[in-house]
Design a protein around this motif. Structure first.
Motif, PDB file in Angstrom:
ATOM      1  N   ASP A   1      34.883   3.500  74.262  1.00  0.00           N
ATOM      2  CA  ASP A   1      34.533   4.871  73.916  1.00  0.00           C
ATOM      3  C   ASP A   1      35.298   5.765  73.362  1.00  0.00           C
ATOM      4  O   ASP A   1      35.770   6.960  73.389  1.00  0.00           O
ATOM      5  CB  ASP A   1      34.254   5.625  75.260  1.00  0.00           C
ATOM      6  N   LEU A   2      36.253   5.308  72.299  1.00  0.00           N
ATOM      7  CA  LEU A   2      37.054   6.080  71.406  1.00  0.00           C
ATOM      8  C   LEU A   2      36.289   6.843  70.303  1.00  0.00           C
ATOM      9  O   LEU A   2      35.412   6.087  69.879  1.00  0.00           O
ATOM     10  CB  LEU A   2      38.178   5.143  70.891  1.00  0.00           C
ATOM     11  N   GLU A   3      36.873   7.774  70.154  1.00  0.00           N
ATOM     12  CA  GLU A   3      36.275   8.702  68.987  1.00  0.00           C
ATOM     13  C   GLU A   3      35.966   7.970  67.532  1.00  0.00           C
ATOM     14  O   GLU A   3      34.888   8.393  67.032  1.00  0.00           O
ATOM     15  CB  GLU A   3      37.107   9.974  68.655  1.00  0.00           C
ATOM     16  N   ASP A   4      36.861   7.335  66.985  1.00  0.00           N
ATOM     17  CA  ASP A   4      36.573   6.774  65.725  1.00  0.00           C
ATOM     18  C   ASP A   4      35.792   5.478  65.641  1.00  0.00           C
ATOM     19  O   ASP A   4      35.773   4.894  64.433  1.00  0.00           O
ATOM     20  CB  ASP A   4      37.915   6.698  65.204  1.00  0.00           C
ATOM     21  N   LEU A   5      35.271   4.827  66.565  1.00  0.00           N
ATOM     22  CA  LEU A   5      35.047   3.544  66.612  1.00  0.00           C
ATOM     23  C   LEU A   5      33.693   3.284  65.967  1.00  0.00           C
ATOM     24  O   LEU A   5      33.200   2.538  65.173  1.00  0.00           O
ATOM     25  CB  LEU A   5      34.855   2.990  68.178  1.00  0.00           C
TER      26      LEU A   5
ATOM     27  N   ASP B   1      45.184  16.746  67.056  1.00  0.00           N
ATOM     28  CA  ASP B   1      43.982  16.444  67.808  1.00  0.00           C
ATOM     29  C   ASP B   1      44.140  16.356  69.143  1.00  0.00           C
ATOM     30  O   ASP B   1      44.831  15.191  69.376  1.00  0.00           O
ATOM     31  CB  ASP B   1      43.219  15.291  66.984  1.00  0.00           C
TER      32      ASP B   1
ATOM     33  N   ARG C   1      37.748  12.808  58.604  1.00  0.00           N
ATOM     34  CA  ARG C   1      37.820  12.833  60.017  1.00  0.00           C
ATOM     35  C   ARG C   1      38.284  14.449  60.298  1.00  0.00           C
ATOM     36  O   ARG C   1      38.841  14.968  59.338  1.00  0.00           O
ATOM     37  CB  ARG C   1      39.141  12.270  60.496  1.00  0.00           C
TER      38      ARG C   1
ATOM     39  N   ILE D   1      33.240   2.495  62.337  1.00  0.00           N
ATOM     40  CA  ILE D   1      33.662   1.278  62.087  1.00  0.00           C
ATOM     41  C   ILE D   1      32.278   0.183  62.097  1.00  0.00           C
ATOM     42  O   ILE D   1      31.853  -0.602  61.212  1.00  0.00           O
ATOM     43  CB  ILE D   1      34.523   0.911  62.852  1.00  0.00           C
TER      44      ILE D   1
ATOM     45  N   LEU E   1      39.189  -4.945  65.057  1.00  0.00           N
ATOM     46  CA  LEU E   1      38.357  -4.681  64.068  1.00  0.00           C
ATOM     47  C   LEU E   1      39.255  -4.927  62.554  1.00  0.00           C
ATOM     48  O   LEU E   1      38.696  -5.073  61.486  1.00  0.00           O
ATOM     49  CB  LEU E   1      37.809  -3.239  64.180  1.00  0.00           C
TER      50      LEU E   1
ATOM     51  N   PHE F   1      45.409  13.780  63.075  1.00  0.00           N
ATOM     52  CA  PHE F   1      45.451  12.970  64.264  1.00  0.00           C
ATOM     53  C   PHE F   1      46.624  13.775  65.076  1.00  0.00           C
ATOM     54  O   PHE F   1      46.542  13.915  66.442  1.00  0.00           O
ATOM     55  CB  PHE F   1      46.102  11.638  64.268  1.00  0.00           C
TER      56      PHE F   1
ATOM     57  N   LEU G   1      41.203  10.083  73.506  1.00  0.00           N
ATOM     58  CA  LEU G   1      40.565   8.876  73.388  1.00  0.00           C
ATOM     59  C   LEU G   1      40.358   8.576  71.647  1.00  0.00           C
ATOM     60  O   LEU G   1      39.221   9.303  71.412  1.00  0.00           O
ATOM     61  CB  LEU G   1      39.430   8.574  74.051  1.00  0.00           C
ATOM     62  N   LYS G   2      40.952   8.062  71.025  1.00  0.00           N
ATOM     63  CA  LYS G   2      40.974   8.112  69.500  1.00  0.00           C
ATOM     64  C   LYS G   2      41.685   6.970  68.954  1.00  0.00           C
ATOM     65  O   LYS G   2      42.478   6.238  69.535  1.00  0.00           O
ATOM     66  CB  LYS G   2      41.356   9.376  68.778  1.00  0.00           C
ATOM     67  N   SER G   3      41.156   6.277  67.620  1.00  0.00           N
ATOM     68  CA  SER G   3      41.766   5.221  67.142  1.00  0.00           C
ATOM     69  C   SER G   3      42.020   5.456  65.639  1.00  0.00           C
ATOM     70  O   SER G   3      41.296   5.901  64.594  1.00  0.00           O
ATOM     71  CB  SER G   3      40.721   3.828  67.087  1.00  0.00           C
ATOM     72  N   ASP G   4      43.607   5.466  65.315  1.00  0.00           N
ATOM     73  CA  ASP G   4      43.928   5.927  63.969  1.00  0.00           C
ATOM     74  C   ASP G   4      43.545   4.519  63.098  1.00  0.00           C
ATOM     75  O   ASP G   4      43.130   4.948  61.816  1.00  0.00           O
ATOM     76  CB  ASP G   4      45.423   6.068  64.176  1.00  0.00           C
ATOM     77  N   LEU G   5      43.780   3.541  63.599  1.00  0.00           N
ATOM     78  CA  LEU G   5      43.319   2.238  62.809  1.00  0.00           C
ATOM     79  C   LEU G   5      41.601   2.505  62.297  1.00  0.00           C
ATOM     80  O   LEU G   5      41.303   2.311  61.048  1.00  0.00           O
ATOM     81  CB  LEU G   5      43.562   1.001  63.543  1.00  0.00           C
TER      82      LEU G   5
ATOM     83  N   ALA H   1      39.888   5.165  62.181  1.00  0.00           N
ATOM     84  CA  ALA H   1      39.513   6.222  61.430  1.00  0.00           C
ATOM     85  C   ALA H   1      40.163   5.686  59.739  1.00  0.00           C
ATOM     86  O   ALA H   1      39.350   6.330  58.908  1.00  0.00           O
ATOM     87  CB  ALA H   1      40.596   7.508  62.021  1.00  0.00           C
TER      88      ALA H   1
ATOM     89  N   HIS I   1      42.145  15.283  71.262  1.00  0.00           N
ATOM     90  CA  HIS I   1      41.574  14.348  72.314  1.00  0.00           C
ATOM     91  C   HIS I   1      42.019  13.120  72.511  1.00  0.00           C
ATOM     92  O   HIS I   1      42.861  12.569  71.851  1.00  0.00           O
ATOM     93  CB  HIS I   1      40.337  13.946  71.078  1.00  0.00           C
TER      94      HIS I   1
END
Lengths: 372, 372
Positions: free
Chosen positions: A120-124, B64, B57, A127, A98, B61, B68-72, B74, B66
């Protein structure tokens, strides 16, 4: 068609050892060249391709020993260069998730983005709500489930060059195989248990990442002491040909939403059946009773081992060639490119509003969605 | 002035425990509010500020749980939201390094970007060549050396709220202090050696990150067995007040290009002198012979310990208030905001060409460069 592929910079294209995304970029670019297209690959300079290579960085990150480096900066610089040269291409095909969205929003309609990872990631979700105009390709239909609303234009399964892996003349057989990474979601523990209950030796060719050393030492090594398990470490393509080709079956007892599972089609290329858990992409890749067995429990997996002689290894290879070869993948992507470009030429006024508008559109306009 | 601060999402603003950048965003935003400005902070929802908070958010991070998360994802979503609301602000102040460049290029002239990290990473130069229009602020002059050509508009030193840390009424003394992270570039080994040679007990308040456990076990723990070293782990601000305030000196024997070194001004706020190696920002933060001693060797450091009684702890606190308090930092940033906005209003036609032009400008036009 003038096509640009934009690869991640973590591995060379193709990777020297482990690595999925850059491997697929390599096979797809070469297959598109073979089909007569004008292909440019933006990737690390240690890549090797029949397409034109634009080096975005001398070395891929994982094998670059320099301690002070920035993957974000390197990828953004590459994307800036792609943007500067965007008019040289009819279509831009991104493999970097992304990160390119902010830079290519105004020409999103002549881009394709293949999502290579789990979704299935939290922040997607945010986007894909905020940037709804990018045509997205999934690598299995199941991969889309966490982001159903997104702007999917189709699924394109991975493919391998037909000559990369081939069945041995006479498979020696006598063992089942586990290939990949030692990690909890790949369930090497299940593989050991199944092999033992089925009375077959298990050979494991796997890498152990630094983060998984604890898991390997504490959970897997103790299971191996029971005998019948041989651990041979990481192998390359030449090693895979023998390792997979001579196995009675590949065990794929995964416990996570596998987006594609390249190793399944590597086994099929060798004529080797796959016994796989019903997770993620598995139902789309394996034809139950033809190229392997799809199971839900260790009992079913043990029964499947007993039924392996029912399967025709020649037919498994033929299914691979029909569904999962690189030329098949390349033709599928060409269909998707054409449909995106046609839709862009015809339906520009029907596209969703720019995502920077004050209200976020909840979904892309359906006119641009071409489900597979 | 209507000012937006855009913070990283790794820690809350301010951080609960360790963390530098988000701490400075917190102090700066509050100080700007105190000076009567209309301030909005984009940060994680668990932040606490006197400015208006926009939650990007729910949780920062690092805390957190959790998996499964994406710093990019977010951070990009947050930046998209900032962009959508950009017209609500006179000036946008970014603390997220370079990720915002693609989204704010057309309004770069009313942004300020503080670079909080070391700048000698391999891939950075390309970024600042390709996006030359963003006005950059360094946190020390020395920090700029690897990227001299970039579009610097000034240096703004960090500052702390004057009441956060204060000198104790009568410092107990009798030990020297090491505070921060146990890692090779912070040289805790040097601190131990200096304390021992100077005949003073050493107290170490430090966190040990997962990546540094090996270093701690193999290199530092064995040195501690010699006696005279007390390791007390990670401490919060209340702990710092006592730990630093009662120390004869803070030892800061670093071996890397420290961009600022917050702990030095934390010590000064407590009236405690600093014995520091001449690296990175140290010469700009410490006044040799007034707020501490700048040294190049263990011998010099040991001599400096002997000379500590020459220093006036009341004067050290006064220097802190004059140079490194949060209101001083806020007023400095207001100067920089004004100069950027004035330059933008006056010199729009003299700005460098858009970086997406076919040829990359090697340097920004000097008209926009305001060195400190």
């Amino acid at each position: 068609m003038r096509i640009a592929h934009i690869a991640p910079l973590y591995e060379s294209v193709p990777p020297r050892l482990y690595g999925g995304t850059e491997r697929i970029v390599a096979y797809l670019a070469d297959a598109l060249v073979d089909l007569g297209h004008d292909v440019t690959v933006f990737a690390s300079g240690d890549s090797s391709t029949r397409a034109e290579l634009v080096s975005a960085r001398a070395l891929a990150f994982r094998l670059d020993p320099h301690p002070l480096k920035s993957d974000l900066a390197a990828h953004l610089s590459m994307l800036h260069e792609v943007r500067r040269r965007a008019d040289e291409f009819d279509l831009l095909h991104f493999h970097v998730d992304l990160l390119h969205f902010p830079l290519f929003e105004d020409i999103a309609e002549r881009t394709v983005t293949t999502l290579h990872g789990r979704l299935d990631l939290e922040d997607l979700a945010g986007i894909y709500q905020r940037w709804p105009r990018f045509p997205l390709v999934s690598i299995s239909d199941r991969q889309r489930l966490p982001l159903r609303f997104a702007h999917w234009v189709g699924t394109a399964y991975h493919g391998l060059p037909p000559e990369l892996l081939e069945p041995p003349a006479t498979p020696s057989g006598g063992y089942v195989a586990f290939l990949g990474r030692i990690s909890p979601e790949k369930r090497p523990d299940r593989a050991i248990s199944i092999a033992r209950r089925a009375g077959r030796p298990l050979r494991m060719a796997a890498k152990v990442d630094a983060v998984d050393v604890g898991y390997y030492r504490e959970e897997i090594e103790p299971l191996m002491t029971g005998g019948g398990v041989e651990f041979i470490g990481e192998i390359n393509d030449a090693g895979k040909r023998l390792f997979l080709g001579n196995a009675d079956a590949l065990l794929f007892p995964i416990d996570w939403p596998e987006p594609f599972g390249l190793v399944m089609i590597e086994a099929m290329a060798c004529g080797t059946p796959v016994i796989a858990w019903d997770c993620g992409s598995v139902r789309e890749v394996i034809d139950h009773g033809v190229t392997g067995f799809i199971v839900d429990s260790e009992e079913q997996a043990v029964e499947a081992v007993a039924r392996l002689p029912e399967l025709d290894r020649g037919e498994i290879r033929r299914v691979f060639e029909r569904r999962f070869s690189a030329p098949v993948m390349a033709r599928r992507y060409l269909e998707l490119y054409e449909s995106v470009l046609t839709s862009s030429a015809m339906g520009a006024d029907m596209s969703p509003t720019r995502s920077l508008s004050p209200t976020l559109p909840a979904q892309p306009a359906t006119a641009l969605v071409y489900s597979a």
